[in-house]
Design a protein around this motif. Structure first.
Motif, PDB file in Angstrom:
ATOM      1  N   VAL A   1       0.839  -1.201   0.000  1.00 21.20           N
ATOM      2  CA  VAL A   1       0.000   0.000   0.000  1.00 21.20           C
ATOM      3  C   VAL A   1       0.873   1.250   0.000  1.00 21.20           C
ATOM      4  N   ASP A   2       1.990   1.217   0.726  1.00 23.71           N
ATOM      5  CA  ASP A   2       2.914   2.358   0.710  1.00 23.71           C
ATOM      6  C   ASP A   2       3.450   2.601  -0.699  1.00 23.71           C
ATOM      7  N   PHE A   3       3.716   1.519  -1.413  1.00 23.16           N
ATOM      8  CA  PHE A   3       4.177   1.656  -2.799  1.00 23.16           C
ATOM      9  C   PHE A   3       3.143   2.409  -3.640  1.00 23.16           C
ATOM     10  N   PHE A   4       1.877   2.041  -3.507  1.00 23.42           N
ATOM     11  CA  PHE A   4       0.825   2.677  -4.295  1.00 23.42           C
ATOM     12  C   PHE A   4       0.653   4.149  -3.929  1.00 23.42           C
ATOM     13  N   PHE A   5       0.760   4.477  -2.653  1.00 21.12           N
ATOM     14  CA  PHE A   5       0.625   5.869  -2.238  1.00 21.12           C
ATOM     15  C   PHE A   5       1.761   6.730  -2.797  1.00 21.12           C
ATOM     16  N   ILE A   6       2.986   6.250  -2.660  1.00 20.67           N
ATOM     17  CA  ILE A   6       4.136   7.026  -3.149  1.00 20.67           C
ATOM     18  C   ILE A   6       4.082   7.148  -4.664  1.00 20.67           C
ATOM     19  N   LEU A   7       3.697   6.065  -5.345  1.00 20.74           N
ATOM     20  CA  LEU A   7       3.531   6.106  -6.791  1.00 20.74           C
ATOM     21  C   LEU A   7       2.481   7.144  -7.187  1.00 20.74           C
ATOM     22  N   SER A   8       1.405   7.241  -6.414  1.00 17.23           N
ATOM     23  CA  SER A   8       0.365   8.236  -6.691  1.00 17.23           C
ATOM     24  C   SER A   8       0.937   9.644  -6.635  1.00 17.23           C
TER      25      SER A   8
ATOM     26  N   LEU B   1     -14.875  -4.467   3.260  1.00 19.16           N
ATOM     27  CA  LEU B   1     -14.135  -4.492   2.004  1.00 19.16           C
ATOM     28  C   LEU B   1     -12.718  -3.984   2.188  1.00 19.16           C
ATOM     29  N   PRO B   2     -11.737  -4.704   1.676  1.00 17.50           N
ATOM     30  CA  PRO B   2     -10.338  -4.260   1.804  1.00 17.50           C
ATOM     31  C   PRO B   2      -9.963  -3.234   0.746  1.00 17.50           C
ATOM     32  N   ILE B   3     -10.786  -2.195   0.578  1.00 14.16           N
ATOM     33  CA  ILE B   3     -10.484  -1.157  -0.408  1.00 14.16           C
ATOM     34  C   ILE B   3     -10.347   0.200   0.276  1.00 14.16           C
ATOM     35  N   TRP B   4     -10.042   0.191   1.573  1.00 13.16           N
ATOM     36  CA  TRP B   4      -9.901   1.449   2.299  1.00 13.16           C
ATOM     37  C   TRP B   4      -8.829   2.332   1.668  1.00 13.16           C
ATOM     38  N   TYR B   5      -7.797   1.688   1.116  1.00 10.21           N
ATOM     39  CA  TYR B   5      -6.672   2.461   0.593  1.00 10.21           C
ATOM     40  C   TYR B   5      -7.087   3.299  -0.619  1.00 10.21           C
ATOM     41  N   VAL B   6      -8.051   2.795  -1.418  1.00 10.87           N
ATOM     42  CA  VAL B   6      -8.523   3.568  -2.568  1.00 10.87           C
ATOM     43  C   VAL B   6      -9.189   4.851  -2.103  1.00 10.87           C
ATOM     44  N   SER B   7      -9.987   4.741  -1.045  1.00  8.80           N
ATOM     45  CA  SER B   7     -10.635   5.921  -0.468  1.00  8.80           C
ATOM     46  C   SER B   7      -9.600   6.918   0.017  1.00  8.80           C
ATOM     47  N   ALA B   8      -8.617   6.430   0.761  1.00 13.84           N
ATOM     48  CA  ALA B   8      -7.575   7.307   1.300  1.00 13.84           C
ATOM     49  C   ALA B   8      -6.746   7.933   0.186  1.00 13.84           C
ATOM     50  N   MET B   9      -6.438   7.148  -0.847  1.00 12.16           N
ATOM     51  CA  MET B   9      -5.608   7.642  -1.948  1.00 12.16           C
ATOM     52  C   MET B   9      -6.304   8.769  -2.703  1.00 12.16           C
ATOM     53  N   LEU B  10      -7.593   8.592  -3.020  1.00 10.51           N
ATOM     54  CA  LEU B  10      -8.323   9.598  -3.775  1.00 10.51           C
ATOM     55  C   LEU B  10      -8.428  10.917  -3.018  1.00 10.51           C
TER      56      LEU B  10
ATOM     57  N   ARG C   1      -1.138   8.404   7.029  1.00  8.63           N
ATOM     58  CA  ARG C   1       0.084   7.798   6.505  1.00  8.63           C
ATOM     59  C   ARG C   1       0.108   7.861   4.980  1.00  8.63           C
ATOM     60  N   GLY C   2      -1.057   7.585   4.373  1.00  8.74           N
ATOM     61  CA  GLY C   2      -1.148   7.674   2.922  1.00  8.74           C
ATOM     62  C   GLY C   2      -0.943   9.091   2.428  1.00  8.74           C
ATOM     63  N   PHE C   3      -1.476  10.061   3.158  1.00 11.58           N
ATOM     64  CA  PHE C   3      -1.306  11.467   2.810  1.00 11.58           C
ATOM     65  C   PHE C   3       0.179  11.832   2.805  1.00 11.58           C
ATOM     66  N   ALA C   4       0.912  11.341   3.785  1.00 10.10           N
ATOM     67  CA  ALA C   4       2.355  11.595   3.853  1.00 10.10           C
ATOM     68  C   ALA C   4       3.089  10.894   2.713  1.00 10.10           C
ATOM     69  N   ASP C   5       2.696   9.653   2.391  1.00 11.41           N
ATOM     70  CA  ASP C   5       3.317   8.920   1.281  1.00 11.41           C
ATOM     71  C   ASP C   5       3.159   9.668  -0.037  1.00 11.41           C
ATOM     72  N   VAL C   6       1.957  10.174  -0.302  1.00  8.72           N
ATOM     73  CA  VAL C   6       1.710  10.925  -1.532  1.00  8.72           C
ATOM     74  C   VAL C   6       2.600  12.166  -1.574  1.00  8.72           C
TER      75      VAL C   6
END
Length: 378
Positions: free
Chosen positions: A50-57, A153-162, A225-230
């Motif tokens: 998930v960290d990979f996807f956030f930083i990639l975003s 649903l294990p899609i919380w990261y999509v919500s956080a990423m968007l 955490r995702g916000f920081a990764d982005v």
């Protein structure tokens, strides 16, 4: 590193291939969590994907921002919705349908049909926040919100990423209204990201803002955490790595991604979480610094990997909850045979993935027509 602007029309097919690999890591992790093949989960560290996807975003966001591909935050957000919303609506609908009409399949009656239809309506109504990727901000509190299909649903990261991407885009736009030099944005972006990470390091696993005190809004540790990764990805997108030796360059292209994937198996046991984040950042910085050699075959693989990873991520939880579960209950011997269980998982993922891909087409057309007639409010 030297500050350089990346070329606009490059296709980094290796990034799409890596995206599929890390998506498979998440799928393996979720299957192992629900129906383990091993006595002790050896893939626990795959949650680091998930960290990979956030930083990639963050990398992709800054690349789009520099080329002025989107004029406003709404344009940026709507472009994401065109890609993600059809899959999200389809999967939530299927989850609601199978969870509410399952009793009807076993014993049909008008009474059960009416009851199931009512439950389906309530489930869909209560899942509005999930449909628009706001589920990470809605707390799951007894009697606060009716039962929703999206709770598990294990899609919380999509919500956080968007939401994180939208906020960063708005912040960058606001910053550049006062400063026309967009590259300088990376400095304060890094400071904000490091500040959030430092705070999370202290409050690790104990941070859950507003779940009980203010149930209207829920800000999770995962979102911060995702916000920081982005933010880290946005910062790194302003730089390139230069390697003069072609042999060393070819060697790094193989071993850097391999090392990151293998290291993710041990990431949970590192003393400081920053170590894995640093390796992922170096890998993405290295990948975005070079244009891969022209290869139509590899480019086609990359484009397929990009589409497959998106469909696979949205469809795999449906396989876990509503396909694999009843099959496992009816034929428990499947779980007793390692290779049979592995074959069943691969087969169900493949069949469901193709089905979801084709079912998404009509939903995608409807949403695109709606967004096409929506005017941006200036």
């Amino acid at each position: 590193c030297k500050g350089k602007t990346m070329e606009n029309k490059k296709y980094f097919y290796r990034i799409d291939i890596l995206r599929l690999i890390f998506c498979l890591c998440v799928v393996v992790l979720h299957f192992e969590n629900f129906y383990p093949l091993f006595s002790k989960n050896p893939f626990f560290g795959f949650y680091r994907a998930v960290d990979f996807f956030f930083i990639l975003s963050g990398f992709l966001l800054m690349k789009s921002y520099k080329t002025q591909r989107y004029q406003t935050g709404f344009d940026f957000f709507s472009s994401k919705l065109k890609k993600l919303l059809p899959l999200n609506i389809l999967m939530l609908s299927l989850m609601c349908f199978f969870s509410t009409f399952s009793e009807l399949f076993a014993n049909f009656s008008v009474k059960i049909l009416v009851k199931s239809a009512y439950a389906f309506f309530i489930n869909m109504l209560a899942s509005v926040s999930d449909i628009f990727f706001l589920q990470i901000f809605i707390p799951v509190i007894e009697n606060f919100m009716p039962n929703r299909a999206g709770d598990n649903l294990p899609i919380w990261y999509v919500s956080a990423m968007l939401i994180a991407e939208f906020l960063w885009f708005c912040l960058l736009s606001f910053k550049d209204q006062k400063n026309s030099n967009k590259s300088n944005s990376s400095r304060w972006v890094l400071l904000v990201s490091v500040f959030i990470y430092s705070y999370l390091a202290i409050q690790y696993k104990n941070l859950d803002l507003a779940r009980e005190s203010t149930p209207i809004l829920h800000v999770s540790c995962g979102f911060l955490r995702g916000f920081a990764d982005v933010g880290i990805g946005i910062f790194l997108a302003n730089y390139k790595i230069e390697v003069s030796s072609s042999f060393l360059k070819a060697l790094l292209k193989i071993f850097v991604p391999l090392f990151v994937i293998v290291f993710s198996l041990y990431a949970p046991y590192t003393v400081i979480d920053f170590v894995f984040i640093a390796f992922v950042s170096i890998m993405l910085l290295f990948e975005f610094s070079y244009t891969p050699k022209e290869s139509k075959f590899l480019k086609n693989i990359g484009r397929f990997a990009s589409k497959a990873s998106l469909v696979l991520y949205f469809s795999h939880f449906f396989v876990i909850f509503y396909l694999y579960t009843p099959l496992f209950q009816k034929y428990p011997q499947i779980g007793e045979n390692f290779f049979m269980s592995l074959l069943v998982r691969c087969g169900l993922l493949t069949v469901t993935g193709f089905a979801v891909y084709w079912l998404t087409k009509p939903v995608e057309k409807i949403i695109n027509n709606i967004l096409a007639h929506t005017k941006t409010a200036e």
